[in-house]
Design a protein around this motif. Structure first.
Motif: not given
Ligand SMILES: [Mg+2]
Length: 366
Positions: A108, A112, A115, A117, A334, A346-349, A352, A354
């Motif tokens: 993870d 992050k 930048g 996923p 989310e 998820s496409s978040r770093p 994904g 939070e």
């Protein structure tokens, strides 16, 4: 970047209903949120899940293992050095889900920092995963109704049926009820959680051939090596190894001996680093791999989703990625949502996820 500390937060979230298997019953999620802090302010997170009757871990043992062994070994380490760290932690026996969570939290951080996923970091393209719903070991019509509800709400068409009870007839009736309810296009596989003897398994599995069962997971005790080989030769349904093959050596032994034809890959117990090697072992030896659940909440599921999506051998099979629906709540900002029978990573770093800090304060236990 250097690791500066590891935070552990045990929390409990109740289930809607108890989940029953031959190995035991779970009625709430007892997890530990693990957060690895770094000198650059990036925090990697993962959840370790207590599976006392599988691995002998508890929330107290996980917190103490991190404090006594994992944190001192990791402080000052480069979070990108996952192979080096895994080698340095290899002396710590057992503590399966603690090992897994530490490795996922490091990935993870890597995601992050880069930048991107984790599925991209691992070489994937963000493929959606078809989702398997795990059914509890209830009465035939209750279990069939649960399958129909998962089909109606989320368009799920892959089901794992828990078997392995002392009442072989009731196991057959449960499987028949689910097949009759979900129709011939749905996929069904079984998990006996080691509940049958090898001889019982041969008998009962051969009585189920008409129900088009894809695989049977852990039909008989792991320690009965001779019985497992006999079973694999005489049962009409191929065997998937779970707890009997959680390491590179045991997975190789089980596949080479012919005791199984598939591996359940659980990132919760083998992280990303060892899970990737287990996929390679299966690929080399002609075995299949399915992503399994370790009673994961949404944090563990997000990690398993990112990992399985990145590996075509896993992504071509349905994954056990909706166990979190048993929990009354979760800690993520989310929430995951199965749509049209699939979950898209998820496409978040990173993985994904939070964390909702208010919910964490509400569910933390000490
Ligand atoms: Mg299993």
């Amino acid at each position: 970047m250097k690791v500066t500390g590891i935070e552990t937060v045990p929390y409990v979230i109740p289930y809607h209903h108890p989940v029953v298997a031959a190995s035991g019953t779970l009625s709430c999620a007892e997890h530990v949120l693990i957060r690895i802090h770094t000198d650059e302010g990036i925090i990697g997170l993962a959840e370790a899940s207590v599976r006392a009757f599988v691995y002998g871990e508890s929330q107290v043992s996980i917190v103490e293992a991190v404090r006594l062994w994992f944190e001192p070994a990791l402080i000052g380490s480069d979070p990108f050095a996952v192979e080096d760290i895994a080698t340095r932690l290899a002396w710590i026996p057992a503590n399966n889900t603690t090992h897994g969570a530490i490795d996922i939290a490091l990935h993870d951080i890597r995601g992050k920092a880069a930048g991107m996923p984790c599925w991209r970091l691992l070489g994937g393209s963000g493929a959606p995963m078809r989702v398997t719903h795990i059914l509890t070991m209830g009465k035939p019509m209750e279990v069939a109704d649960e399958a129909l509800e998962a089909g109606a709400r989320f368009a799920i068409s892959s089901f794992k049926v828990k078997v392995g009870s002392k009442d072989l007839k009731s196991d057959i009736e449960r499987v028949a009820a689910v097949r009759n309810a979900v129709g011939t296009n749905a996929s069904i596989y079984l998990d006996a959680n080691h509940g049958w003897t090898a001889e019982q398994a041969i008998k009962v599995l051969n009585a189920m051939v008409d129900y088009d069962i894809d695989l049977v997971e852990e039909p008989s005790p792991s320690e009965d090596l001779v019985g497992r080989q006999r079973l694999a030769r005489h049962a009409a349904i191929a065997v998937m190894a779970d707890e009997s093959a959680p390491t590179l050596a045991t997975a190789t032994r089980e596949l080479v001996s012919g005791s199984c034809r598939a591996l359940s890959i659980k990132t919760t117990r083998t992280g990303f680093t060892t899970s990737a090697k287990l996929v390679a072992v299966a690929q080399a030896l002609g075995g299949r791999t399915l992503i399994g659940s370790q009673a994961d909440g949404m944090i563990g599921t997000a990690a398993a989703l990112a990992f399985s999506s990145a590996h075509p051998m896993l992504a071509c099979e349905p994954g056990e990625l909706d166990y979190y629906t048993n929990l009354k709540d979760d800690l993520v900002v989310e929430p995951l949502q199965v749509a049209a029978g699939v979950l898209t990573p998820s496409s978040r770093p990173g993985i994904g996820v939070e964390i909702d800090e208010d919910k964490l304060r509400h569910y933390k236990v000490r």
